[in-house]
Design an enzyme around this catalytic site. Structure first.
Site, PDB file in Angstrom:
ATOM      1  N   ASP A 281       0.844  -1.195   0.000  1.00  0.00           N
ATOM      2  CA  ASP A 281       0.000   0.000   0.000  1.00  0.00           C
ATOM      3  C   ASP A 281       0.886   1.254   0.000  1.00  0.00           C
ATOM      4  O   ASP A 281       1.689   1.443   0.898  1.00  0.00           O
ATOM      5  CB  ASP A 281      -0.934   0.008   1.217  1.00  0.00           C
ATOM      6  CG  ASP A 281      -2.117   0.933   1.016  1.00  0.00           C
ATOM      7  OD1 ASP A 281      -1.905   2.121   0.694  1.00  0.00           O
ATOM      8  OD2 ASP A 281      -3.263   0.490   1.186  1.00  0.00           O
TER       9      ASP A 281
ATOM     10  N   SER B 138      -7.033   4.345  -1.453  1.00  0.00           N
ATOM     11  CA  SER B 138      -6.819   2.891  -1.378  1.00  0.00           C
ATOM     12  C   SER B 138      -8.098   2.082  -1.574  1.00  0.00           C
ATOM     13  O   SER B 138      -8.026   0.887  -1.848  1.00  0.00           O
ATOM     14  CB  SER B 138      -6.193   2.520  -0.038  1.00  0.00           C
ATOM     15  OG  SER B 138      -4.912   3.081   0.068  1.00  0.00           O
TER      16      SER B 138
ATOM     17  N   ASP C 167       2.167   2.708   3.476  1.00  0.00           N
ATOM     18  CA  ASP C 167       1.331   3.881   3.273  1.00  0.00           C
ATOM     19  C   ASP C 167       1.260   4.758   4.524  1.00  0.00           C
ATOM     20  O   ASP C 167       1.374   5.982   4.451  1.00  0.00           O
ATOM     21  CB  ASP C 167      -0.071   3.381   2.897  1.00  0.00           C
ATOM     22  CG  ASP C 167      -1.079   4.497   2.709  1.00  0.00           C
ATOM     23  OD1 ASP C 167      -0.963   5.234   1.720  1.00  0.00           O
ATOM     24  OD2 ASP C 167      -1.989   4.624   3.539  1.00  0.00           O
TER      25      ASP C 167
ATOM     26  N   ASP D 274      -1.133   0.041  -4.772  1.00  0.00           N
ATOM     27  CA  ASP D 274      -2.414   0.645  -5.139  1.00  0.00           C
ATOM     28  C   ASP D 274      -2.216   2.054  -5.675  1.00  0.00           C
ATOM     29  O   ASP D 274      -2.936   2.520  -6.556  1.00  0.00           O
ATOM     30  CB  ASP D 274      -3.389   0.632  -3.962  1.00  0.00           C
ATOM     31  CG  ASP D 274      -2.777   1.141  -2.666  1.00  0.00           C
ATOM     32  OD1 ASP D 274      -1.563   1.422  -2.632  1.00  0.00           O
ATOM     33  OD2 ASP D 274      -3.517   1.253  -1.668  1.00  0.00           O
TER      34      ASP D 274
END
Length: 506
Positions: free
Chosen positions: A43, A93, A319, A360
Protein backbone atom coordinates in the site's frame (compact mmCIF):
# COMPACT_ATOMS: atom_id res chain seq x y z
CA UNK A 1 32.36 4.15 -3.45
CA UNK A 2 32.04 1.28 -5.89
CA UNK A 3 34.03 -1.93 -5.47
CA UNK A 4 37.30 -2.54 -7.27
CA UNK A 5 35.78 -5.08 -9.65
CA UNK A 6 33.35 -2.40 -10.81
CA UNK A 7 36.28 -0.50 -12.32
CA UNK A 8 36.80 -3.32 -14.79
CA UNK A 9 34.56 -3.31 -17.89
CA UNK A 10 34.67 -7.14 -17.81
CA UNK A 11 32.58 -7.08 -14.63
CA UNK A 12 29.73 -5.15 -16.26
CA UNK A 13 29.90 -7.01 -19.54
CA UNK A 14 29.86 -10.43 -17.88
CA UNK A 15 26.98 -9.45 -15.63
CA UNK A 16 24.95 -8.10 -18.56
CA UNK A 17 25.66 -11.26 -20.58
CA UNK A 18 24.42 -13.44 -17.70
CA UNK A 19 21.28 -11.31 -17.57
CA UNK A 20 20.87 -11.67 -21.34
CA UNK A 21 21.24 -15.44 -21.19
CA UNK A 22 18.56 -15.55 -18.52
CA UNK A 23 16.28 -13.25 -20.55
CA UNK A 24 16.55 -15.53 -23.58
CA UNK A 25 15.12 -18.43 -21.58
CA UNK A 26 11.98 -16.34 -20.98
CA UNK A 27 11.09 -16.62 -24.65
CA UNK A 28 9.69 -20.02 -23.70
CA UNK A 29 6.56 -18.58 -22.13
CA UNK A 30 4.95 -20.29 -19.16
CA UNK A 31 1.47 -21.12 -20.45
CA UNK A 32 0.53 -23.51 -17.68
CA UNK A 33 -2.76 -23.15 -15.90
CA UNK A 34 -2.22 -21.31 -12.60
CA UNK A 35 -3.27 -23.53 -9.73
CA UNK A 36 -2.44 -20.83 -7.18
CA UNK A 37 -2.71 -17.04 -7.27
CA UNK A 38 -0.91 -14.66 -4.90
CA UNK A 39 -1.23 -10.88 -4.94
CA UNK A 40 1.21 -8.88 -2.82
CA UNK A 41 -0.07 -5.35 -2.44
CA UNK A 42 2.35 -2.78 -1.06
CA UNK A 43 0.00 0.00 0.00
CA UNK A 44 1.55 3.28 -1.17
CA UNK A 45 4.60 1.48 -2.58
CA UNK A 46 5.40 3.71 -5.57
CA UNK A 47 8.55 3.23 -7.65
CA UNK A 48 10.68 5.63 -5.54
CA UNK A 49 9.69 3.59 -2.48
CA UNK A 50 10.74 0.34 -4.20
CA UNK A 51 14.13 1.80 -5.15
CA UNK A 52 14.74 3.22 -1.67
CA UNK A 53 13.64 -0.07 -0.05
CA UNK A 54 16.12 -1.93 -2.28
CA UNK A 55 18.96 0.31 -1.11
CA UNK A 56 17.85 -0.07 2.52
CA UNK A 57 17.70 -3.87 2.23
CA UNK A 58 21.24 -3.94 0.84
CA UNK A 59 22.51 -1.59 3.53
CA UNK A 60 20.90 -3.71 6.26
CA UNK A 61 23.04 -6.51 4.76
CA UNK A 62 26.21 -4.43 5.02
CA UNK A 63 26.38 -3.54 1.31
CA UNK A 64 26.24 -0.28 -0.63
CA UNK A 65 22.65 -1.11 -1.47
CA UNK A 66 22.11 0.16 -5.00
CA UNK A 67 23.20 -3.12 -6.61
CA UNK A 68 20.99 -5.23 -4.33
CA UNK A 69 18.11 -7.21 -5.78
CA UNK A 70 14.83 -7.24 -3.95
CA UNK A 71 12.81 -10.45 -4.26
CA UNK A 72 10.34 -8.50 -6.40
CA UNK A 73 13.23 -7.30 -8.59
CA UNK A 74 13.80 -10.93 -9.60
CA UNK A 75 10.36 -11.29 -11.18
CA UNK A 76 10.72 -11.64 -14.97
CA UNK A 77 7.81 -9.46 -16.08
CA UNK A 78 7.12 -5.86 -15.14
CA UNK A 79 4.39 -3.50 -16.28
CA UNK A 80 2.92 -0.19 -15.18
CA UNK A 81 -0.50 0.31 -13.69
CA UNK A 82 -2.57 3.47 -14.11
CA UNK A 83 -4.05 4.09 -10.69
CA UNK A 84 -6.59 6.90 -11.10
CA UNK A 85 -10.10 6.41 -9.65
CA UNK A 86 -13.19 7.16 -11.72
CA UNK A 87 -13.58 10.47 -9.88
CA UNK A 88 -9.99 11.10 -8.77
CA UNK A 89 -6.77 11.85 -10.62
CA UNK A 90 -4.79 11.00 -7.48
CA UNK A 91 -6.58 7.96 -6.02
CA UNK A 92 -7.24 6.47 -2.60
CA UNK A 93 -6.82 2.89 -1.38
CA UNK A 94 -10.52 1.97 -1.54
CA UNK A 95 -11.24 2.85 -5.17
CA UNK A 96 -7.94 1.27 -6.23
CA UNK A 97 -8.62 -1.93 -4.25
CA UNK A 98 -11.93 -2.29 -6.09
CA UNK A 99 -9.97 -2.05 -9.36
CA UNK A 100 -7.26 -4.68 -8.67
CA UNK A 101 -9.60 -7.03 -6.80
CA UNK A 102 -12.96 -6.68 -8.57
CA UNK A 103 -11.72 -5.78 -12.06
CA UNK A 104 -13.75 -2.55 -12.19
CA UNK A 105 -12.60 1.04 -11.59
CA UNK A 106 -14.56 2.88 -8.91
CA UNK A 107 -14.92 6.10 -6.94
CA UNK A 108 -12.53 6.98 -4.15
CA UNK A 109 -13.64 5.90 -0.69
CA UNK A 110 -15.84 3.04 -1.93
CA UNK A 111 -15.12 -0.71 -1.84
CA UNK A 112 -16.67 -3.51 -3.86
CA UNK A 113 -19.14 -1.25 -5.66
CA UNK A 114 -19.06 0.26 -9.16
CA UNK A 115 -18.67 3.94 -9.94
CA UNK A 116 -22.46 4.24 -9.97
CA UNK A 117 -22.25 4.17 -6.16
CA UNK A 118 -21.68 7.49 -4.37
CA UNK A 119 -19.40 7.71 -1.32
CA UNK A 120 -21.27 7.66 2.01
CA UNK A 121 -24.70 7.42 0.31
CA UNK A 122 -26.11 4.14 1.55
CA UNK A 123 -28.98 4.02 -0.93
CA UNK A 124 -26.54 3.88 -3.87
CA UNK A 125 -25.16 0.50 -2.75
CA UNK A 126 -27.85 -1.88 -3.91
CA UNK A 127 -27.55 -3.05 -7.49
CA UNK A 128 -24.03 -1.60 -7.81
CA UNK A 129 -22.12 -4.38 -6.04
CA UNK A 130 -19.16 -5.93 -7.88
CA UNK A 131 -17.55 -9.23 -6.82
CA UNK A 132 -13.85 -9.85 -6.27
CA UNK A 133 -11.38 -12.42 -7.51
CA UNK A 134 -11.31 -13.84 -3.99
CA UNK A 135 -14.99 -14.75 -4.46
CA UNK A 136 -14.39 -16.07 -7.99
CA UNK A 137 -11.64 -18.32 -6.59
CA UNK A 138 -13.83 -19.49 -3.69
CA UNK A 139 -16.68 -20.26 -6.09
CA UNK A 140 -14.27 -22.35 -8.19
CA UNK A 141 -13.40 -24.50 -5.16
CA UNK A 142 -10.10 -22.89 -4.24
CA UNK A 143 -9.07 -21.97 -0.71
CA UNK A 144 -8.78 -18.22 -0.15
CA UNK A 145 -6.91 -16.04 2.30
CA UNK A 146 -6.31 -12.46 3.36
CA UNK A 147 -3.21 -11.36 5.29
CA UNK A 148 -2.57 -7.71 6.16
CA UNK A 149 -0.58 -5.53 8.56
CA UNK A 150 -3.53 -3.12 8.79
CA UNK A 151 -7.00 -3.88 10.13
CA UNK A 152 -8.64 -6.81 8.33
CA UNK A 153 -11.55 -4.46 7.56
CA UNK A 154 -9.31 -1.70 6.16
CA UNK A 155 -9.68 -0.46 2.57
CA UNK A 156 -7.42 -2.95 0.79
CA UNK A 157 -8.70 -6.24 2.25
CA UNK A 158 -12.32 -5.09 2.46
CA UNK A 159 -12.72 -4.81 -1.33
CA UNK A 160 -12.12 -8.59 -1.42
CA UNK A 161 -15.36 -9.37 0.45
CA UNK A 162 -17.38 -6.21 1.19
CA UNK A 163 -19.68 -3.93 -0.80
CA UNK A 164 -19.61 -0.62 1.00
CA UNK A 165 -20.05 2.99 -0.09
CA UNK A 166 -17.74 4.15 2.70
CA UNK A 167 -14.38 2.62 3.58
CA UNK A 168 -14.61 4.17 7.06
CA UNK A 169 -17.65 2.11 8.12
CA UNK A 170 -15.41 -0.32 10.05
CA UNK A 171 -18.19 -1.29 12.48
CA UNK A 172 -21.72 -0.03 13.08
CA UNK A 173 -20.20 2.45 15.55
CA UNK A 174 -18.61 4.39 12.66
CA UNK A 175 -21.81 4.57 10.59
CA UNK A 176 -24.40 7.34 10.48
CA UNK A 177 -27.83 6.37 11.85
CA UNK A 178 -29.45 6.91 8.43
CA UNK A 179 -27.13 4.36 6.80
CA UNK A 180 -27.92 1.75 9.45
CA UNK A 181 -31.66 2.41 9.14
CA UNK A 182 -31.43 2.09 5.35
CA UNK A 183 -29.96 -1.40 5.82
CA UNK A 184 -26.28 -0.84 5.07
CA UNK A 185 -23.91 -3.22 6.84
CA UNK A 186 -20.59 -2.34 8.44
CA UNK A 187 -17.44 -3.86 6.93
CA UNK A 188 -16.48 -6.08 9.91
CA UNK A 189 -19.88 -7.76 9.70
CA UNK A 190 -19.55 -8.21 5.94
CA UNK A 191 -16.20 -9.95 6.49
CA UNK A 192 -18.01 -12.77 8.28
CA UNK A 193 -21.33 -12.76 6.44
CA UNK A 194 -20.71 -12.11 2.72
CA UNK A 195 -18.28 -14.97 2.05
CA UNK A 196 -18.77 -16.95 5.27
CA UNK A 197 -15.98 -19.46 4.70
CA UNK A 198 -12.84 -17.45 3.93
CA UNK A 199 -10.16 -19.96 4.90
CA UNK A 200 -7.50 -17.63 6.32
CA UNK A 201 -7.95 -14.12 7.72
CA UNK A 202 -5.02 -12.44 9.51
CA UNK A 203 -4.22 -8.89 10.53
CA UNK A 204 -5.40 -6.29 13.06
CA UNK A 205 -8.81 -4.81 13.76
CA UNK A 206 -9.91 -6.86 16.78
CA UNK A 207 -11.91 -4.06 18.43
CA UNK A 208 -14.44 -3.85 15.57
CA UNK A 209 -15.50 -7.45 16.21
CA UNK A 210 -16.52 -7.04 19.86
CA UNK A 211 -19.40 -5.33 21.70
CA UNK A 212 -18.96 -1.70 22.68
CA UNK A 213 -16.69 -1.21 25.70
CA UNK A 214 -15.84 -4.92 25.90
CA UNK A 215 -12.30 -4.96 27.31
CA UNK A 216 -9.56 -6.07 24.88
CA UNK A 217 -7.76 -9.31 25.75
CA UNK A 218 -4.29 -7.85 25.19
CA UNK A 219 -4.89 -4.32 26.50
CA UNK A 220 -7.49 -4.77 29.24
CA UNK A 221 -9.38 -1.66 30.36
CA UNK A 222 -7.68 0.65 27.87
CA UNK A 223 -10.75 2.35 26.45
CA UNK A 224 -9.42 3.17 22.97
CA UNK A 225 -8.71 -0.55 22.45
CA UNK A 226 -12.09 -1.77 23.72
CA UNK A 227 -14.86 -3.17 21.52
CA UNK A 228 -16.81 -0.76 19.30
CA UNK A 229 -19.94 -2.64 18.21
CA UNK A 230 -23.27 -1.03 19.06
CA UNK A 231 -25.25 -4.12 17.99
CA UNK A 232 -23.69 -6.02 20.89
CA UNK A 233 -22.48 -8.83 18.67
CA UNK A 234 -19.27 -10.74 19.28
CA UNK A 235 -18.25 -11.63 15.72
CA UNK A 236 -15.22 -13.65 16.84
CA UNK A 237 -17.31 -15.85 19.13
CA UNK A 238 -19.85 -16.34 16.34
CA UNK A 239 -17.05 -17.37 13.97
CA UNK A 240 -15.53 -19.77 16.51
CA UNK A 241 -18.94 -21.40 17.05
CA UNK A 242 -19.53 -21.75 13.32
CA UNK A 243 -16.09 -23.30 12.71
CA UNK A 244 -16.16 -25.54 15.79
CA UNK A 245 -16.41 -28.79 13.81
CA UNK A 246 -14.44 -27.55 10.81
CA UNK A 247 -10.90 -27.39 12.23
CA UNK A 248 -11.20 -23.64 12.77
CA UNK A 249 -8.80 -21.77 15.06
CA UNK A 250 -8.89 -18.21 16.40
CA UNK A 251 -5.54 -16.76 17.56
CA UNK A 252 -4.59 -13.30 18.83
CA UNK A 253 -0.85 -13.53 19.45
CA UNK A 254 2.33 -14.84 17.86
CA UNK A 255 2.80 -17.80 20.21
CA UNK A 256 -0.67 -19.14 19.45
CA UNK A 257 -0.07 -18.64 15.73
CA UNK A 258 3.31 -20.36 15.61
CA UNK A 259 2.26 -23.32 17.77
CA UNK A 260 -0.53 -24.23 15.32
CA UNK A 261 0.05 -27.26 13.14
CA UNK A 262 -1.15 -26.09 9.69
CA UNK A 263 -2.01 -29.72 8.83
CA UNK A 264 -4.70 -29.72 11.52
CA UNK A 265 -6.12 -26.27 10.77
CA UNK A 266 -8.50 -25.64 7.86
CA UNK A 267 -9.83 -22.24 8.91
CA UNK A 268 -7.76 -19.59 10.67
CA UNK A 269 -8.78 -16.22 12.08
CA UNK A 270 -5.87 -14.25 13.52
CA UNK A 271 -6.50 -10.78 14.97
CA UNK A 272 -3.28 -9.57 16.53
CA UNK A 273 -4.08 -5.95 17.47
CA UNK A 274 -7.23 -3.93 18.29
CA UNK A 275 -6.42 -1.56 15.40
CA UNK A 276 -3.65 -1.74 12.81
CA UNK A 277 -0.68 -3.95 13.62
CA UNK A 278 2.39 -2.05 14.84
CA UNK A 279 5.15 -0.90 12.51
CA UNK A 280 7.71 -3.66 12.01
CA UNK A 281 10.42 -1.45 13.56
CA UNK A 282 8.31 -1.19 16.72
CA UNK A 283 6.87 -4.70 16.71
CA UNK A 284 6.99 -6.69 19.92
CA UNK A 285 8.70 -9.76 18.47
CA UNK A 286 7.48 -11.89 21.40
CA UNK A 287 3.76 -11.20 21.00
CA UNK A 288 3.17 -10.01 17.42
CA UNK A 289 3.95 -12.00 14.25
CA UNK A 290 5.75 -10.41 11.31
CA UNK A 291 4.13 -10.28 7.88
CA UNK A 292 6.52 -13.06 6.79
CA UNK A 293 5.42 -15.29 9.68
CA UNK A 294 1.74 -14.72 8.86
CA UNK A 295 2.29 -15.46 5.16
CA UNK A 296 4.20 -18.62 6.01
CA UNK A 297 1.32 -20.07 8.06
CA UNK A 298 -1.31 -18.86 5.57
CA UNK A 299 0.29 -20.62 2.60
CA UNK A 300 0.85 -23.83 4.57
CA UNK A 301 -2.87 -23.96 5.38
CA UNK A 302 -4.13 -22.87 1.95
CA UNK A 303 -1.92 -25.14 -0.14
CA UNK A 304 -3.52 -28.27 1.30
CA UNK A 305 -6.41 -27.72 -1.12
CA UNK A 306 -5.77 -29.85 -4.26
CA UNK A 307 -7.64 -27.20 -6.29
CA UNK A 308 -5.19 -24.51 -5.22
CA UNK A 309 -5.70 -21.12 -3.58
CA UNK A 310 -5.96 -17.34 -3.92
CA UNK A 311 -4.07 -15.25 -1.37
CA UNK A 312 -4.11 -11.47 -0.91
CA UNK A 313 -1.17 -10.15 1.13
CA UNK A 314 -1.05 -6.48 2.06
CA UNK A 315 2.01 -4.65 3.32
CA UNK A 316 -0.43 -2.01 4.42
CA UNK A 317 1.63 0.27 6.59
CA UNK A 318 4.12 1.41 3.97
CA UNK A 319 1.33 3.88 3.27
CA UNK A 320 0.96 4.90 6.93
CA UNK A 321 4.68 5.61 7.30
CA UNK A 322 4.58 7.91 4.28
CA UNK A 323 1.40 9.69 5.41
CA UNK A 324 3.17 10.49 8.68
CA UNK A 325 6.29 11.68 6.83
CA UNK A 326 8.21 8.85 8.50
CA UNK A 327 10.17 7.42 5.58
CA UNK A 328 12.17 5.09 7.82
CA UNK A 329 9.01 3.35 9.03
CA UNK A 330 7.63 3.14 5.47
CA UNK A 331 10.83 1.69 4.00
CA UNK A 332 11.23 -0.91 6.74
CA UNK A 333 7.63 -1.96 6.08
CA UNK A 334 8.49 -2.38 2.39
CA UNK A 335 11.59 -4.45 3.21
CA UNK A 336 9.49 -6.71 5.43
CA UNK A 337 6.98 -7.22 2.63
CA UNK A 338 9.86 -8.17 0.35
CA UNK A 339 10.92 -10.81 2.90
CA UNK A 340 7.38 -12.18 2.81
CA UNK A 341 7.57 -12.34 -1.00
CA UNK A 342 10.75 -14.41 -0.64
CA UNK A 343 9.08 -16.76 1.82
CA UNK A 344 6.08 -17.25 -0.47
CA UNK A 345 8.52 -18.06 -3.29
CA UNK A 346 10.09 -20.84 -1.22
CA UNK A 347 6.70 -22.35 -0.40
CA UNK A 348 5.32 -22.34 -3.96
CA UNK A 349 6.51 -23.12 -7.48
CA UNK A 350 6.52 -20.67 -10.41
CA UNK A 351 5.42 -23.65 -12.47
CA UNK A 352 1.89 -23.51 -11.10
CA UNK A 353 1.68 -20.29 -9.04
CA UNK A 354 1.10 -16.84 -10.54
CA UNK A 355 2.52 -14.24 -8.16
CA UNK A 356 1.96 -10.53 -8.67
CA UNK A 357 3.47 -7.68 -6.65
CA UNK A 358 2.13 -4.16 -7.06
CA UNK A 359 0.96 -1.02 -5.28
CA UNK A 360 -2.41 0.64 -5.14
CA UNK A 361 -0.93 4.12 -5.55
CA UNK A 362 2.25 6.09 -4.91
CA UNK A 363 3.20 8.89 -2.48
CA UNK A 364 4.90 12.28 -2.86
CA UNK A 365 8.08 10.70 -1.45
CA UNK A 366 11.36 11.24 -3.25
CA UNK A 367 15.07 10.79 -2.72
CA UNK A 368 17.83 12.63 -4.55
CA UNK A 369 20.46 15.29 -4.00
CA UNK A 370 23.48 13.78 -5.82
CA UNK A 371 24.22 11.42 -2.95
CA UNK A 372 27.38 9.33 -3.42
CA UNK A 373 27.37 5.56 -3.85
CA UNK A 374 26.41 3.69 -0.67
CA UNK A 375 25.23 6.85 1.10
CA UNK A 376 22.87 5.77 3.87
CA UNK A 377 19.40 6.06 2.38
CA UNK A 378 18.41 8.16 5.41
CA UNK A 379 21.48 10.37 5.05
CA UNK A 380 22.28 13.89 3.90
CA UNK A 381 23.06 15.18 0.43
CA UNK A 382 26.82 15.75 0.07
CA UNK A 383 26.57 19.53 -0.13
CA UNK A 384 24.79 22.41 1.56
CA UNK A 385 22.00 24.23 -0.20
CA UNK A 386 23.48 27.02 -2.31
CA UNK A 387 20.49 29.17 -1.39
CA UNK A 388 20.06 28.88 2.39
CA UNK A 389 23.50 27.37 3.14
CA UNK A 390 22.03 24.52 5.20
CA UNK A 391 22.31 20.75 4.83
CA UNK A 392 19.37 18.70 3.57
CA UNK A 393 18.39 15.05 3.63
CA UNK A 394 18.26 13.00 0.45
CA UNK A 395 14.71 11.90 1.32
CA UNK A 396 12.10 14.64 1.03
CA UNK A 397 8.32 14.86 0.67
CA UNK A 398 6.35 17.12 -1.66
CA UNK A 399 3.97 17.83 1.21
CA UNK A 400 3.26 16.59 4.72
CA UNK A 401 3.91 17.00 8.44
CA UNK A 402 7.67 17.43 8.07
CA UNK A 403 7.38 21.07 6.97
CA UNK A 404 9.24 23.16 9.57
CA UNK A 405 10.18 26.79 9.82
CA UNK A 406 12.47 27.96 12.61
CA UNK A 407 12.83 31.75 13.00
CA UNK A 408 11.39 32.24 9.53
CA UNK A 409 13.84 29.86 7.85
CA UNK A 410 14.14 26.16 6.99
CA UNK A 411 15.20 23.99 9.91
CA UNK A 412 18.86 22.99 10.02
CA UNK A 413 18.56 19.18 9.91
CA UNK A 414 22.05 18.67 11.33
CA UNK A 415 20.68 19.84 14.69
CA UNK A 416 18.13 16.99 14.86
CA UNK A 417 18.26 13.18 14.70
CA UNK A 418 17.37 12.76 11.03
CA UNK A 419 18.20 9.02 11.19
CA UNK A 420 15.65 8.31 13.93
CA UNK A 421 12.85 5.81 13.35
CA UNK A 422 10.19 8.51 13.59
CA UNK A 423 12.02 11.43 11.99
CA UNK A 424 9.67 13.34 9.69
CA UNK A 425 11.47 14.30 6.51
CA UNK A 426 11.14 17.90 5.36
CA UNK A 427 8.20 18.72 3.10
CA UNK A 428 7.57 21.64 0.72
CA UNK A 429 3.98 22.22 1.89
CA UNK A 430 2.70 21.79 5.45
CA UNK A 431 -0.09 19.21 5.85
CA UNK A 432 -1.13 17.09 8.83
CA UNK A 433 -0.90 14.03 6.58
CA UNK A 434 1.25 13.68 3.47
CA UNK A 435 -0.75 12.82 0.34
CA UNK A 436 -0.73 10.03 -2.20
CA UNK A 437 1.11 10.50 -5.48
CA UNK A 438 -0.60 10.19 -8.84
CA UNK A 439 2.01 8.53 -11.06
CA UNK A 440 1.82 4.98 -12.39
CA UNK A 441 3.03 2.16 -10.16
CA UNK A 442 4.99 -0.98 -11.05
CA UNK A 443 3.41 -4.43 -11.41
CA UNK A 444 5.87 -7.34 -11.03
CA UNK A 445 4.72 -10.76 -12.22
CA UNK A 446 6.04 -14.35 -12.31
CA UNK A 447 4.51 -17.74 -13.01
CA UNK A 448 1.84 -18.91 -15.47
CA UNK A 449 0.81 -16.23 -17.99
CA UNK A 450 2.80 -13.54 -16.13
CA UNK A 451 3.77 -12.17 -19.57
CA UNK A 452 0.23 -10.81 -19.96
CA UNK A 453 1.36 -8.01 -17.64
CA UNK A 454 3.63 -6.38 -20.18
CA UNK A 455 2.86 -2.73 -20.89
CA UNK A 456 1.03 0.22 -19.44
CA UNK A 457 -2.33 -1.08 -18.22
CA UNK A 458 -5.36 0.17 -16.36
CA UNK A 459 -5.21 -1.07 -12.77
CA UNK A 460 -8.46 -3.02 -13.12
CA UNK A 461 -6.80 -5.28 -15.75
CA UNK A 462 -4.85 -7.12 -13.02
CA UNK A 463 -7.57 -9.48 -11.69
CA UNK A 464 -8.68 -10.24 -15.25
CA UNK A 465 -5.19 -11.63 -15.97
CA UNK A 466 -5.13 -13.58 -12.71
CA UNK A 467 -8.56 -15.09 -13.34
CA UNK A 468 -7.72 -15.96 -16.97
CA UNK A 469 -4.53 -17.71 -15.88
CA UNK A 470 -6.34 -19.75 -13.24
CA UNK A 471 -9.46 -20.48 -15.33
CA UNK A 472 -11.82 -18.84 -12.83
CA UNK A 473 -14.30 -16.00 -13.18
CA UNK A 474 -15.96 -14.87 -16.40
CA UNK A 475 -13.56 -15.75 -19.22
CA UNK A 476 -12.95 -19.51 -19.37
CA UNK A 477 -13.38 -20.49 -23.01
CA UNK A 478 -9.62 -21.06 -23.36
CA UNK A 479 -9.55 -23.60 -20.55
CA UNK A 480 -9.20 -27.34 -20.90
CA UNK A 481 -12.49 -28.50 -22.44
CA UNK A 482 -13.97 -31.85 -21.44
CA UNK A 483 -12.49 -33.41 -24.58
CA UNK A 484 -9.06 -32.39 -23.29
CA UNK A 485 -8.37 -30.11 -26.23
CA UNK A 486 -6.26 -26.97 -26.41
CA UNK A 487 -6.04 -24.03 -24.07
CA UNK A 488 -4.20 -23.85 -20.77
CA UNK A 489 -2.77 -27.10 -19.55
CA UNK A 490 -2.31 -28.10 -15.93
CA UNK A 491 1.29 -27.61 -14.86
CA UNK A 492 2.20 -31.29 -15.08
CA UNK A 493 1.46 -32.24 -18.66
CA UNK A 494 2.18 -35.94 -18.07
CA UNK A 495 -0.63 -35.98 -15.54
CA UNK A 496 -2.78 -34.12 -18.05
CA UNK A 497 -2.08 -36.72 -20.74
CA UNK A 498 -3.04 -39.56 -18.43
CA UNK A 499 -6.20 -37.71 -17.40
CA UNK A 500 -7.33 -37.02 -20.94
CA UNK A 501 -6.64 -40.64 -21.88
CA UNK A 502 -8.72 -41.69 -18.89
CA UNK A 503 -11.51 -39.39 -20.05
CA UNK A 504 -11.57 -41.05 -23.46
CA UNK A 505 -11.82 -44.47 -21.78
CA UNK A 506 -14.85 -43.37 -19.72
Amino acid sequence: AGTNQEKDPKFWNAWAQRTLKNALTLQELNKNKAKNLILFLGDGMGVPTVTAARILKGQLNGQNGEETQLEMDKFPFVSLSKTYNTNAQVPDSAGTATAYLCGVKANEGTVGVSAAAVRSQCNTTQGNEVTSILKWAKDAGKSVGIVTTTRVNHATPSAAYAHCVDRDWYSDNEMPAEALQAGCKDIARQLFENIPNIDVIMGGGRKYMFPKNASDIEYPNILKHSGTRKDGRNLVEEWVDRMRNKNGRYVWNKTQLLTLNPNNVDYLLGLFEPGDMTYDLERNTESDPSLTEMVDVAIKILKKNPSGFYLLVEGGRIDHGHHEGKAKQALHEAVEMDRAIGRAGLLTSDHETLTIVTADHSHVFSFGGYTPRGNTIFGLAPMLSDVDQKPFTSILYGNGPGYKVINGARENVSTVDYKGNNYQAQAAVPLNAETHGGEDVAVFAKGPLAHLLHGVHEQNYIPHVMAYAACIGQNREHCMSSSGSAGLRPAFSIVATILSAARLLC
